[in-house]
Design a protein around this motif. Structure first.
Motif, PDB file in Angstrom:
ATOM      1  N   LEU A  68       5.853   3.243  -9.754  1.00  0.00           N
ATOM      2  CA  LEU A  68       4.493   3.335  -9.240  1.00  0.00           C
ATOM      3  C   LEU A  68       4.387   2.645  -7.883  1.00  0.00           C
ATOM      4  N   ILE A  69       5.004   1.487  -7.753  1.00  0.00           N
ATOM      5  CA  ILE A  69       4.960   0.740  -6.496  1.00  0.00           C
ATOM      6  C   ILE A  69       5.588   1.552  -5.371  1.00  0.00           C
ATOM      7  N   LYS A  70       6.642   2.293  -5.671  1.00  0.00           N
ATOM      8  CA  LYS A  70       7.296   3.120  -4.650  1.00  0.00           C
ATOM      9  C   LYS A  70       6.359   4.182  -4.091  1.00  0.00           C
ATOM     10  N   THR A  71       5.366   4.598  -4.884  1.00  0.00           N
ATOM     11  CA  THR A  71       4.449   5.650  -4.437  1.00  0.00           C
ATOM     12  C   THR A  71       3.294   5.095  -3.604  1.00  0.00           C
ATOM     13  N   LEU A  72       3.116   3.773  -3.595  1.00  0.00           N
ATOM     14  CA  LEU A  72       2.009   3.180  -2.853  1.00  0.00           C
ATOM     15  C   LEU A  72       2.312   3.176  -1.352  1.00  0.00           C
ATOM     16  N   PRO A  73       1.284   3.307  -0.531  1.00  0.00           N
ATOM     17  CA  PRO A  73       1.521   3.280   0.913  1.00  0.00           C
ATOM     18  C   PRO A  73       1.962   1.884   1.365  1.00  0.00           C
ATOM     19  N   GLU A  74       2.771   1.853   2.408  1.00  0.00           N
ATOM     20  CA  GLU A  74       3.264   0.580   2.933  1.00  0.00           C
ATOM     21  C   GLU A  74       2.154  -0.106   3.720  1.00  0.00           C
ATOM     22  N   VAL A  75       2.083  -1.415   3.625  1.00  0.00           N
ATOM     23  CA  VAL A  75       1.082  -2.182   4.381  1.00  0.00           C
ATOM     24  C   VAL A  75       1.791  -2.995   5.459  1.00  0.00           C
ATOM     25  N   HIS A  76       1.057  -3.312   6.501  1.00  0.00           N
ATOM     26  CA  HIS A  76       1.625  -4.069   7.602  1.00  0.00           C
ATOM     27  C   HIS A  76       1.837  -5.520   7.208  1.00  0.00           C
ATOM     28  N   ARG A  77       2.823  -6.135   7.815  1.00  0.00           N
ATOM     29  CA  ARG A  77       3.131  -7.544   7.564  1.00  0.00           C
ATOM     30  C   ARG A  77       1.914  -8.384   7.942  1.00  0.00           C
ATOM     31  N   GLY A  78       1.550  -9.327   7.086  1.00  0.00           N
ATOM     32  CA  GLY A  78       0.426 -10.209   7.340  1.00  0.00           C
ATOM     33  C   GLY A  78      -0.884  -9.735   6.735  1.00  0.00           C
ATOM     34  N   THR A  79      -0.893  -8.554   6.110  1.00  0.00           N
ATOM     35  CA  THR A  79      -2.121  -8.015   5.540  1.00  0.00           C
ATOM     36  C   THR A  79      -2.649  -8.909   4.420  1.00  0.00           C
ATOM     37  N   ALA A  80      -1.773  -9.358   3.548  1.00  0.00           N
ATOM     38  CA  ALA A  80      -2.213 -10.191   2.424  1.00  0.00           C
ATOM     39  C   ALA A  80      -2.815 -11.496   2.914  1.00  0.00           C
ATOM     40  N   SER A  81      -2.157 -12.159   3.857  1.00  0.00           N
ATOM     41  CA  SER A  81      -2.697 -13.430   4.361  1.00  0.00           C
ATOM     42  C   SER A  81      -4.016 -13.206   5.098  1.00  0.00           C
ATOM     43  N   LYS A  82      -4.162 -12.065   5.748  1.00  0.00           N
ATOM     44  CA  LYS A  82      -5.424 -11.733   6.424  1.00  0.00           C
ATOM     45  C   LYS A  82      -6.558 -11.635   5.400  1.00  0.00           C
ATOM     46  N   TYR A  83      -6.298 -10.948   4.280  1.00  0.00           N
ATOM     47  CA  TYR A  83      -7.320 -10.803   3.247  1.00  0.00           C
ATOM     48  C   TYR A  83      -7.650 -12.136   2.578  1.00  0.00           C
ATOM     49  N   VAL A  84      -6.649 -12.964   2.364  1.00  0.00           N
ATOM     50  CA  VAL A  84      -6.887 -14.286   1.778  1.00  0.00           C
ATOM     51  C   VAL A  84      -7.744 -15.120   2.716  1.00  0.00           C
ATOM     52  N   ARG A  85      -7.428 -15.094   3.995  1.00  0.00           N
ATOM     53  CA  ARG A  85      -8.180 -15.842   4.986  1.00  0.00           C
ATOM     54  C   ARG A  85      -9.648 -15.364   5.030  1.00  0.00           C
ATOM     55  N   GLU A  86      -9.834 -14.050   5.031  1.00  0.00           N
ATOM     56  CA  GLU A  86     -11.194 -13.476   5.038  1.00  0.00           C
ATOM     57  C   GLU A  86     -11.969 -13.934   3.811  1.00  0.00           C
ATOM     58  N   ASP A  87     -11.322 -13.923   2.653  1.00  0.00           N
ATOM     59  CA  ASP A  87     -11.990 -14.337   1.422  1.00  0.00           C
ATOM     60  C   ASP A  87     -12.376 -15.808   1.468  1.00  0.00           C
ATOM     61  N   ARG A  88     -11.479 -16.648   1.956  1.00  0.00           N
ATOM     62  CA  ARG A  88     -11.773 -18.073   2.045  1.00  0.00           C
ATOM     63  C   ARG A  88     -12.916 -18.344   3.027  1.00  0.00           C
ATOM     64  N   ASP A  89     -12.940 -17.637   4.123  1.00  0.00           N
ATOM     65  CA  ASP A  89     -13.972 -17.843   5.148  1.00  0.00           C
ATOM     66  C   ASP A  89     -15.330 -17.336   4.688  1.00  0.00           C
ATOM     67  N   SER A  90     -15.355 -16.430   3.716  1.00  0.00           N
ATOM     68  CA  SER A  90     -16.625 -15.848   3.283  1.00  0.00           C
ATOM     69  C   SER A  90     -17.407 -16.790   2.354  1.00  0.00           C
ATOM     70  N   HIS A  91     -16.791 -17.873   1.894  1.00  0.00           N
ATOM     71  CA  HIS A  91     -17.482 -18.784   0.946  1.00  0.00           C
ATOM     72  C   HIS A  91     -18.046 -19.963   1.647  1.00  0.00           C
TER      73      HIS A  91
END
Length: 76
Positions: free
Chosen positions: A53-76
């Motif tokens: 299943l993971i092989k079928t998922l689209p590839e994400v750019h490096r740093g995407t996960a940390s970007k989302y974590v940062r956005e979530d932390r800043d939103s609180h």
């Protein structure tokens, strides 16, 4: 409800098992082993399915996960 399963083992092994019959419940030993082995094989199958299943998922750019974590932390 349970069912009976039979299989063949060497005579010598059966003799050795019989000698230990007073201290070992062979039915319970085999049952526990089979339950554990089936659980292990089911887990391996699930891992294989997830990897496929993971092989079928689209590839994400490096740093995407940390970007989302940062956005979530800043939103609180």
């Amino acid at each position: 409800m349970s069912v009976t399963v039979s299989f063949r083992i060497p005579k010598e092994l059966k003799k050795r098992m019989d000698a230990l019959r007073c201290s070992v419940n062979w039915s319970e030993e085999v049952r526990r082993f089979l339950e554990q082995r089936v659980r292990e094989l089911e887990q391996l199958r699930a891992i294989d399915e997830l990897e496929e299943l993971i092989k079928t998922l689209p590839e994400v750019h490096r740093g995407t996960a940390s970007k989302y974590v940062r956005e979530d932390r800043d939103s609180h």
